[in-house]
Design a protein around this motif. Structure first.
Motif, short mmCIF file in Angstrom:
data_model
loop_
_atom_site.label_atom_id
_atom_site.label_comp_id
_atom_site.label_asym_id
_atom_site.label_seq_id
_atom_site.Cartn_x
_atom_site.Cartn_y
_atom_site.Cartn_z
N LYS A 204 3.45 -45.15 -46.41
CA LYS A 204 2.65 -43.95 -46.17
C LYS A 204 1.80 -43.66 -47.41
CE LYS A 204 5.17 -41.32 -42.67
NZ LYS A 204 5.79 -40.01 -42.35
N PHE A 205 0.50 -43.76 -47.23
CA PHE A 205 -0.40 -43.47 -48.34
C PHE A 205 -0.69 -41.97 -48.37
CE2 PHE A 205 -0.86 -47.92 -47.54
CZ PHE A 205 -0.99 -48.47 -48.81
N TYR A 206 -0.89 -41.45 -49.56
CA TYR A 206 -1.07 -40.01 -49.72
C TYR A 206 -2.20 -39.72 -50.71
CZ TYR A 206 1.50 -40.31 -54.21
OH TYR A 206 1.91 -40.61 -55.49
N PRO A 207 -2.72 -38.49 -50.74
CA PRO A 207 -3.78 -38.14 -51.70
C PRO A 207 -3.25 -38.26 -53.13
CG PRO A 207 -3.62 -36.49 -49.96
CD PRO A 207 -2.42 -37.37 -49.82
N VAL A 208 -4.01 -38.92 -53.99
CA VAL A 208 -3.52 -39.24 -55.33
C VAL A 208 -4.32 -38.46 -56.38
CG1 VAL A 208 -2.88 -41.09 -56.90
CG2 VAL A 208 -3.12 -41.58 -54.47
N GLN A 209 -3.57 -37.77 -57.25
CA GLN A 209 -4.18 -37.05 -58.36
C GLN A 209 -3.77 -37.75 -59.66
OE1 GLN A 209 -3.47 -32.87 -58.07
NE2 GLN A 209 -5.12 -32.33 -59.48
N PHE A 210 -4.66 -37.70 -60.65
CA PHE A 210 -4.46 -38.45 -61.89
C PHE A 210 -4.48 -37.51 -63.10
CE2 PHE A 210 -6.01 -41.35 -58.76
CZ PHE A 210 -5.37 -42.55 -59.01
N GLU A 211 -3.82 -37.97 -64.18
CA GLU A 211 -3.87 -37.23 -65.43
C GLU A 211 -5.29 -37.30 -66.00
OE1 GLU A 211 -1.52 -35.49 -66.60
OE2 GLU A 211 0.34 -36.27 -65.74
N PRO A 212 -5.88 -36.16 -66.36
CA PRO A 212 -7.21 -36.22 -66.95
C PRO A 212 -7.17 -36.88 -68.33
CG PRO A 212 -6.34 -33.99 -67.06
CD PRO A 212 -5.36 -34.79 -66.23
N LYS B 155 1.72 -30.50 -47.18
CA LYS B 155 0.51 -29.84 -47.64
C LYS B 155 0.44 -29.95 -49.16
CE LYS B 155 0.45 -26.37 -43.93
NZ LYS B 155 0.46 -24.91 -43.63
N LEU B 156 -0.69 -30.46 -49.65
CA LEU B 156 -0.90 -30.57 -51.09
C LEU B 156 -2.03 -29.62 -51.48
CD1 LEU B 156 -0.68 -34.45 -51.42
CD2 LEU B 156 1.04 -32.79 -52.12
N HIS B 157 -1.81 -28.85 -52.55
CA HIS B 157 -2.72 -27.76 -52.93
C HIS B 157 -3.58 -28.18 -54.12
CE1 HIS B 157 -4.07 -23.62 -53.04
NE2 HIS B 157 -3.86 -23.60 -54.35
N TYR B 158 -4.86 -27.79 -54.07
CA TYR B 158 -5.81 -28.12 -55.14
C TYR B 158 -6.64 -26.90 -55.49
CZ TYR B 158 -4.40 -32.70 -53.56
OH TYR B 158 -3.64 -33.78 -53.20
N ILE B 159 -6.97 -26.78 -56.79
CA ILE B 159 -7.75 -25.65 -57.26
C ILE B 159 -9.03 -26.15 -57.94
CG2 ILE B 159 -5.72 -24.20 -57.56
CD1 ILE B 159 -5.87 -24.76 -60.58
N LYS B 160 -9.87 -25.20 -58.30
CA LYS B 160 -11.12 -25.52 -58.99
C LYS B 160 -10.85 -26.39 -60.21
CE LYS B 160 -15.18 -23.20 -60.98
NZ LYS B 160 -15.84 -21.88 -61.16
#
Length: 320
Positions: free
Chosen positions: A2-10, A288-293
């Motif tokens: 199952k692939f999911y939305p991926v966030q990375f360390e800036p 549900k994955l949450h994202y902000i500005k």
């Protein structure tokens, strides 16, 4: 799988012109008052992004692509670029003017640096009053006229200066002389390249009294000396993908999100979302994955359907 939305360390970059807005405006955990860049998603050698959360936390972007090239990149992107991730995503905070610079095209960059060229675009997230950018020449010029003005320190007199505001977007083809002006926070989407020819830096010196390196000779045959149109006009229809830039290297849309919309993808390209205002959720895989500005998230190409829900302005980027 199952692939999911991926966030990375800036990946933060200290710059002589940087400030603190990446923290105060975009919620980045910077610790200095001269942070100029947050590399959100990068496969540049030496600066490869690392997953910040979820099952793949700690894995690098290149490791994911190496294991699942079609599923991460998309079938069409994989066919075209192999296992290279072809784009670089950044936020920039210009407390002071950036240097006046230019980027080479693919042919020149490959010949000199074994790199992609650097076609890019800017989306203005925030602009102080009277903030401006430099983009191209006021009128068609030539190398002789350009060098004469550079030598006489009158280069600014022949370059086009444009006042900007939040929501403005600009497309910079390779060869366009440009500089981001003081008082701007910008989302930047570009080819995967870190090749910049700096041609004028306002005679600034660093903390040690040294000027930064210039690349006047390298820039000469990289520059487009003709006047260019860079500003992009676009619609802002709510809950739709409104095209800002559509070029061979990337397509960038803006989604003014108000509520919930269903997204369907073909699997040919990855998608990247950059939240430039508000907040939203991605609903997929019964979660549900949450994202902000200030957040940037990679949607693997294998994620064919999901829901965006919230109140936000979102840049949507993919390769078509």
């Amino acid at each position: 799988m199952k692939f999911y939305p991926v966030q990375f360390e800036p990946i933060f970059k200290q710059r002589i012109w940087g400030g603190e807005k990446l923290k105060t405006l975009l919620h980045k955990p910077i610790t200095s008052n001269s942070t100029g860049e947050s590399w959100e998603l990068s496969a540049v050698e030496g600066d490869v992004s690392v997953v910040s959360r979820g099952e793949w936390k700690g894995k690098s972007l290149t490791a994911l692509i190496d294991q699942w090239p079609n599923e991460i990149l998309g079938t069409a992107v994989h066919d075209r670029f192999g296992k290279q991730f072809p784009l670089l995503f950044k936020y920039l905070d210009a407390r002071e003017d950036l240097s006046i610079q230019v980027h080479p095209n693919d042919a020149l960059a490959k010949k000199r640096h074994h790199s992609f060229g650097k076609t890019e675009m800017w989306y203005v997230v925030q602009a102080d009053r009277d903030a401006r950018i430099i983009v191209g020449f006021k009128e068609d010029s030539n190398a002789t006229h350009y060098l004469e003005n550079l030598k006489n320190k009158t280069l600014l007199s022949i370059l086009d200066t444009v006042k900007v505001k939040s929501g403005d977007a600009f497309f910079l083809e390779t060869g366009t002389v440009h500089a981001i002006g003081a008082g701007l926070v910008v989302a930047e989407i570009q080819q995967t390249s870190d090749i910049t020819y700096r041609i004028y830096d306002f005679d600034r010196v660093d903390a040690h009294g040294k000027t930064r390196e210039l690349h006047v000779d390298l820039a000469l045959d990289a520059i487009n000396y003709n006047k260019v149109e860079t500003k992009k006009e676009y619609t802002k229809n709510t809950n739709e993908s409104n095209v800002i830039v559509d070029c061979p290297y990337f397509t960038t849309n803006i989604i003014p999100l108000d509520g919930a919309i269903s997204i369907s993808k073909s699997g040919e390209s990855f998608t990247v979302y950059m939240c430039v205002e508000g907040s939203f959720e991605i609903e997929c895989n019964d979660s549900k994955l949450h994202y902000i500005k200030g957040d940037t998230v990679l949607i693997p190409a294998a994620m064919n359907s999901f829901i965006l829900n919230g109140k936000a302005s979102i840049l949507e980027i993919y390769i078509s």
